[in-house]
Design an enzyme around this catalytic site. Structure first.
Site, PDB file in Angstrom:
ATOM      1  N   LYS A 199      52.582  41.152  -1.356  1.00  0.00           N
ATOM      2  CA  LYS A 199      54.024  40.985  -1.157  1.00  0.00           C
ATOM      3  C   LYS A 199      54.300  39.690  -0.400  1.00  0.00           C
ATOM      4  CE  LYS A 199      57.737  42.855   1.733  1.00  0.00           C
ATOM      5  NZ  LYS A 199      58.079  43.880   2.739  1.00  0.00           N
ATOM      6  N   LYS A 232      69.396  43.606   8.859  1.00  0.00           N
ATOM      7  CA  LYS A 232      68.632  44.166   9.970  1.00  0.00           C
ATOM      8  C   LYS A 232      69.305  43.850  11.299  1.00  0.00           C
ATOM      9  CE  LYS A 232      64.102  43.401   7.765  1.00  0.00           C
ATOM     10  NZ  LYS A 232      63.562  44.777   7.765  1.00  0.00           N
ATOM     11  N   ASP A 290      56.820  38.690   6.816  1.00  0.00           N
ATOM     12  CA  ASP A 290      56.918  39.686   5.753  1.00  0.00           C
ATOM     13  C   ASP A 290      56.202  39.233   4.478  1.00  0.00           C
ATOM     14  OD1 ASP A 290      57.710  42.255   5.170  1.00  0.00           O
ATOM     15  OD2 ASP A 290      59.659  41.688   4.361  1.00  0.00           O
ATOM     16  N   ARG A 335      59.382  46.495  -2.357  1.00  0.00           N
ATOM     17  CA  ARG A 335      58.971  47.309  -3.510  1.00  0.00           C
ATOM     18  C   ARG A 335      59.608  46.788  -4.803  1.00  0.00           C
ATOM     19  NH1 ARG A 335      61.335  52.503  -0.565  1.00  0.00           N
ATOM     20  NH2 ARG A 335      60.583  51.190   1.136  1.00  0.00           N
TER      21      ARG A 335
END
Length: 504
Positions: A265, A277, A288, A352
């Site tokens: 990812k 966030k 990330d 995802r």
């Protein structure tokens, strides 16, 4: 860092500092102590007798030799109890030693091959562990500093010394150096801020690495990604003004070899999108893309170690922001490469969304195994903390192989449930699937995310690794300084090494 091998006897080693490992039960190291003490007039035994050195794990005591032997100083380092010594402890000791040497402003040192008294340890693996611990422990990320550069201390060179088994030591050093430097490369990518480590930058770094090592590398932009029908990936990417990239690294492309696909990812910064966030701690979201960095780092190591497998590394790279021309909105429905539709209930469940198109694209390589690695869910971090990454698969044999590699590297994995319930709960009333379960009381966020991914896998063995709790080292450990941990590189390399032995 330059690392040498030196064949020599203990008392003839010429060094600024010579490191010698001593067990907590001093009798287990008596042969070393007595050999040196014969020249040092009992200095080591005296220090032991008065209680200044007890051989406890990581304890260090410096003895000045006053020219009685060529080495100017002896650094006694505690190995703890002999029965507890393993490769991880050797890595830890090596990391402790490198920081002690570095802080003393010594640029070079030598280390006597430690741990041979533990007969179940292999010389090559001992040398590898020493090397990994030293290189990883010496790491610092400072390239953006412009002031006080003279205060940055790094060890430049060390030698592993022994009077025999030189070829095994050389092999261990070589593999340890390759793996540790690949891990540090991954850390560099992850530690960079998002205004530098954009999707384009990471793709360029991957291409540069691949060109240097002879790995085939294809980089695809938005037009090509659209042609690949990766609608889910693009739904995230179009929320950002930064161009997205898809990097495909192809090592050893030979149809006669087993193919393993690694997917990482690569969200280069995650604001959460429209479902934004909280601001506190958001700076950590530059990491990330740690999964992508792990895959790129693993390919760097694998190619140098000459794995007998066909390895493909795929990293979808994009930001997740709300400021682009067409960001995802809660309630949107998008179409994946597989053809399934996804109801997007939360734009901060974006990792995802980029992974699923790549899980389908992996079919193009006809893989035997696909492993994805991602900072996917806060739920996994809550469940396992900083101590282990989450492992999700319905393949018991694959799970065992990954867990074994995690134990060997101490990048530990803990298997969490992945049942049909977790797939079922991700079904949508108005689309094929939804990207979250909105009923928070039902929990199991990490397993539900894995269940969502499972809707999109192909006809291959698959495992998902969630590194949301292990990608960042906040305080620092013996050989892992604060910052990006580089988790996943050593784990993947060990997994593939073990698999390659079976295949080879």
């Amino acid at each position: 860092m330059k690392i040498e091998v030196e064949k020599n006897s203990l008392l003839n080693v010429d060094a600024e500092s010579l490191v010698i490992g001593i067990f907590e039960n001093i009798e287990d190291s008596k042969h070393l102590i007595d050999e040196i003490d014969a020249k040092l007039d009992g200095s080591i035994n005296e220090r032991i007798e008065i209680g200044d050195f007890k051989g406890k794990m990581g304890q260090i005591s410096t003895i000045y030799t006053r020219k009685k032997i060529p080495a100017k100083r002896i650094l006694l380092v505690g190995l703890g109890k002999k029965e507890d010594l393993d490769y991880e402890r050797i890595r830890r000791v090596s990391g402790i030693v490198i920081k002690k040497i570095r802080d003393s402003e010594v640029k070079k040192f030598k280390i006597w091959l430690m741990g041979l008294e533990k007969t179940d340890l292999k010389v090559e693996e001992i040398a590898r562990a020493i090397t990994e611990g030293a290189i990883l422990g010496n790491y610092k990320f400072y390239i953006h500093k412009t002031e006080k550069l003279d205060e940055i201390k790094l060890v430049e060179e060390f030698s592993v010394v022994y009077n025999d088994l030189i070829d095994e030591i050389k092999n261990g050093i070589r593999s340890g150096q390759i793996i540790a430097e690949a891990t540090n490369f991954s850390k560099d990518l992850t530690n960079e801020p998002a205004n530098i480590a954009t999707p384009t930058y990471i793709a360029e770094q991957a291409k540069k690495m691949a060109d240097e090592l002879g790995i085939k590398c294809n980089i695809y932009g938005e037009k090509e990604i659209e042609e690949m029908k990766m609608g889910s990936f693009l739904s995230v990417a179009r929320g950002s003004n930064e161009p997205c990239k898809l990097v495909v690294l192809d090592y050893n492309p030979n149809e006669n070899l087993e193919t393993i696909v690694l997917i990482g990812k690569g969200i280069t910064f995650d604001t959460g999108g429209i479902s934004i966030k909280p601001s506190m701690g958001m700076w950590e979201m530059k990491q990330d893309m740690a999964g992508a960095a792990a895959v790129i780092g693993a390919l760097k190591a694998i190619s140098q170690l000459k794995s007998p497998l066909h390895i493909v590394g795929i990293t979808p790279l994009t930001e997740n922001t709300p400021g682009g021309r067409d960001p995802n909105l809660p309630g949107d429905i998008v179409k994946s490469r597989k053809g399934k539709t996804i109801e997007i209930l939360h734009t901060d469940a974006e990792g995802r969304l980029i992974l699923i198109d790549v899980l389908d694209y992996a079919n193009e390589f006809k893989p035997k195994v696909v492993v994805d690695i991602a900072t996917l869910t806060g739920a996994c971090a809550v469940a396992l903390g900083i101590y282990a990454s989450g492992l999700f698969t319905t393949d018991d044999d694959l799970a065992n192989k990954l867990i074994e590699a995690g134990e060997e590297t101490q990048e530990r994995l803990w298997r969490l449930p992945l049942w049909k319930d977790h797939e079922k709960i991700m079904e949508s009333k108005i689309a094929d699937v939804r990207n979250i379960n909105p009923n928070r009381k039902e929990g199991a966020g990490a397993s539900n995310a894995a269940g969502f991914l499972k809707h999109f896998i192909g006809d291959y063995r698959w495992a998902h690794i969630d590194i949301a709790g292990t990608d960042l080292e906040s305080k620092g450990k013996d050989y892992t300084p604060p910052g990006a941990s580089g988790v996943g590189v050593r784990l993947i390399v060990q997994f593939l090494k073990n698999w390659g032995k079976k295949s080879g």
